[in-house]
Design an enzyme around this catalytic site. Structure first.
Site, PDB file in Angstrom:
ATOM      1  N   ASN A  25       0.793  -1.141  -0.029  1.00 54.82           N
ATOM      2  CA  ASN A  25      -0.094  -0.183  -0.039  1.00 54.82           C
ATOM      3  C   ASN A  25       0.759   1.025   0.017  1.00 54.82           C
ATOM      4  OD1 ASN A  25      -2.957  -0.286  -0.043  1.00 54.82           O
ATOM      5  ND2 ASN A  25      -2.264  -1.977   1.317  1.00 54.82           N
ATOM      6  N   MET A 101       0.280  -2.883  12.009  1.00 61.75           N
ATOM      7  CA  MET A 101      -0.548  -3.974  12.852  1.00 61.75           C
ATOM      8  C   MET A 101      -0.435  -3.521  14.411  1.00 61.75           C
ATOM      9  SD  MET A 101      -1.714  -5.235  10.106  1.00 61.75           S
ATOM     10  CE  MET A 101      -2.353  -6.896  10.592  1.00 61.75           C
ATOM     11  N   ASN A 118      -6.954   4.616   8.296  1.00 58.03           N
ATOM     12  CA  ASN A 118      -6.610   3.321   8.083  1.00 58.03           C
ATOM     13  C   ASN A 118      -7.180   2.470   6.778  1.00 58.03           C
ATOM     14  OD1 ASN A 118      -5.299   0.767   9.020  1.00 58.03           O
ATOM     15  ND2 ASN A 118      -7.510   0.227   9.758  1.00 58.03           N
ATOM     16  N   HIS A 120      -8.323  -1.216   5.627  1.00 62.10           N
ATOM     17  CA  HIS A 120      -8.893  -2.657   6.336  1.00 62.10           C
ATOM     18  C   HIS A 120      -9.017  -3.497   5.447  1.00 62.10           C
ATOM     19  CE1 HIS A 120      -9.673  -5.482   9.433  1.00 62.10           C
ATOM     20  NE2 HIS A 120     -10.691  -5.889   8.974  1.00 62.10           N
TER      21      HIS A 120
HETATM   22  C1  GAR Z   1      -3.177  -4.763   3.995  1.00 58.99           C
HETATM   23  O1  GAR Z   1      -4.097  -5.805   3.568  1.00 58.99           O
HETATM   24  C2  GAR Z   1      -3.799  -4.172   5.070  1.00 58.99           C
HETATM   25  O2  GAR Z   1      -5.246  -3.818   4.720  1.00 58.99           O
HETATM   26  C3  GAR Z   1      -3.860  -4.977   6.100  1.00 58.99           C
HETATM   27  O3  GAR Z   1      -2.400  -5.438   6.066  1.00 58.99           O
HETATM   28  C4  GAR Z   1      -2.271  -5.516   4.650  1.00 58.99           C
HETATM   29  C5  GAR Z   1      -0.861  -4.652   4.609  1.00 58.99           C
HETATM   30  O4  GAR Z   1      -0.374  -5.068   3.425  1.00 58.99           O
HETATM   31  N1  GAR Z   1      -4.061  -4.219   7.518  1.00 58.99           N
HETATM   32  C6  GAR Z   1      -4.759  -4.772   8.382  1.00 58.99           C
HETATM   33  O5  GAR Z   1      -5.086  -5.865   8.518  1.00 58.99           O
HETATM   34  C7  GAR Z   1      -5.023  -3.675   9.403  1.00 58.99           C
HETATM   35  N2  GAR Z   1      -5.865  -4.458  10.528  1.00 58.99           N
HETATM   36  P1  GAR Z   1       0.884  -4.192   2.902  1.00 58.99           P
HETATM   37  O6  GAR Z   1       2.039  -4.049   3.834  1.00 58.99           O
HETATM   38  O7  GAR Z   1       1.463  -4.887   1.553  1.00 58.99           O
HETATM   39  O8  GAR Z   1       0.280  -2.941   2.478  1.00 58.99           O
END
Ligand code: GAR
Length: 220
Positions: A25, A101, A118, A120
């Site tokens: 992201n 996290m 955020n 999610h």
């Molecule tokens: C993503 O899927 C995000 O939505 C999730 O962690 C991943 C991070 O991916 N976040 C959560 O679950 C928060 N509760 P990335 O590090 O490749 O962006």
């Protein structure tokens, strides 16, 4: 909407991006900024995990990085105080939790009111917390997706800004669903940040119930 001409018209929004992992992201934000689609600047990337791959993405893009190991702090509040100090030192206006996290506290939220976002990996309020994709597969839903929301004191309970949906197929497992949702996150998060940068998001807290977020592209 979201043209490079729009981007050229407004002052870049100064972002602080918080990560814990692979940072795809974060990469989507970096890429949209580089393409002139998102009128923003990432002033600092903070990770609570020293080995997070997202830190390499930031370094490649020559963005300052800071590692703050939450285990080195006596409490969540003390950790957040250090984050606020770091974000302020980089003149951050808007804080993005991009795969961060950790639960954040009032210390961070009060320092950036309605400026902590955020992403999610579910259609909230379904499947908050960790392993949202596994929860969706286990439940047997046929549609899931992702949610961009303002963060409040609860876990994934803050006002919804926007969502994108994906189909969930019989053959899906956590990993296949994770990948499909992630592609939508990479569209949603930069788009939402673009709305904030352009002053297009309004939060209505007057109703006495949950705050409502409205997209108003006619704002200057
Ligand atoms: C993503 O899927 C995000 O939505 C999730 O962690 C991943 C991070 O991916 N976040 C959560 O679950 C928060 N509760 P990335 O590090 O490749 O962006």
């Amino acid at each position: 909407m979201n043209t490079s001409a729009d981007a050229a018209r407004c002052t870049p929004l100064v972002l602080g991006v918080l990560i814990s992992g692979s940072g795809t992201n974060l990469q989507a934000i970096i890429d949209r900024i580089a393409e002139g689609q998102l009128p923003a600047k990432i002033a600092v990337v903070i990770s609570n995990v020293a080995s997070a791959k997202g830190l390499d993405r930031a370094r490649r893009a020559e963005i300052p990085t800071v590692v703050l190991d939450h285990k080195a702090f006596p409490s969540r509040a003390a950790f957040d105080e250090k984050m606020v100090e770091t974000l302020r030192a980089h003149d951050v206006e808007c804080v993005v939790l991009a795969g961060f996290m950790r639960i954040v506290t009032k210390v961070l939220l009060d320092a950036f009111p309605y400026r902590v976002i955020n992403i999610h990996p579910s259609l909230l309020p379904a499947f908050p917390g960790v392993n949202a994709q596994a929860q969706a597969v286990a439940y047997g839903v046929r549609i899931s997706g992702c949610t961009a929301h303002f963060v409040d004191a609860g876990t994934d309970t803050g006002p919804v800004i926007a969502q994108r949906s994906v189909d969930v197929f019989e053959r899906d497992d956590e990993e296949s669903l994770r990948k499909r949702i992630l592609r939508e996150e990479h569209v949603l998060l930069p788009a939402v940040l673009g709305w904030i940068a352009r002053g297009w998001l309004e939060v209505d807290t007057s109703g006495g119930g949950r705050p409502r977020v409205r997209l108003n592209p006619s704002n200057p």
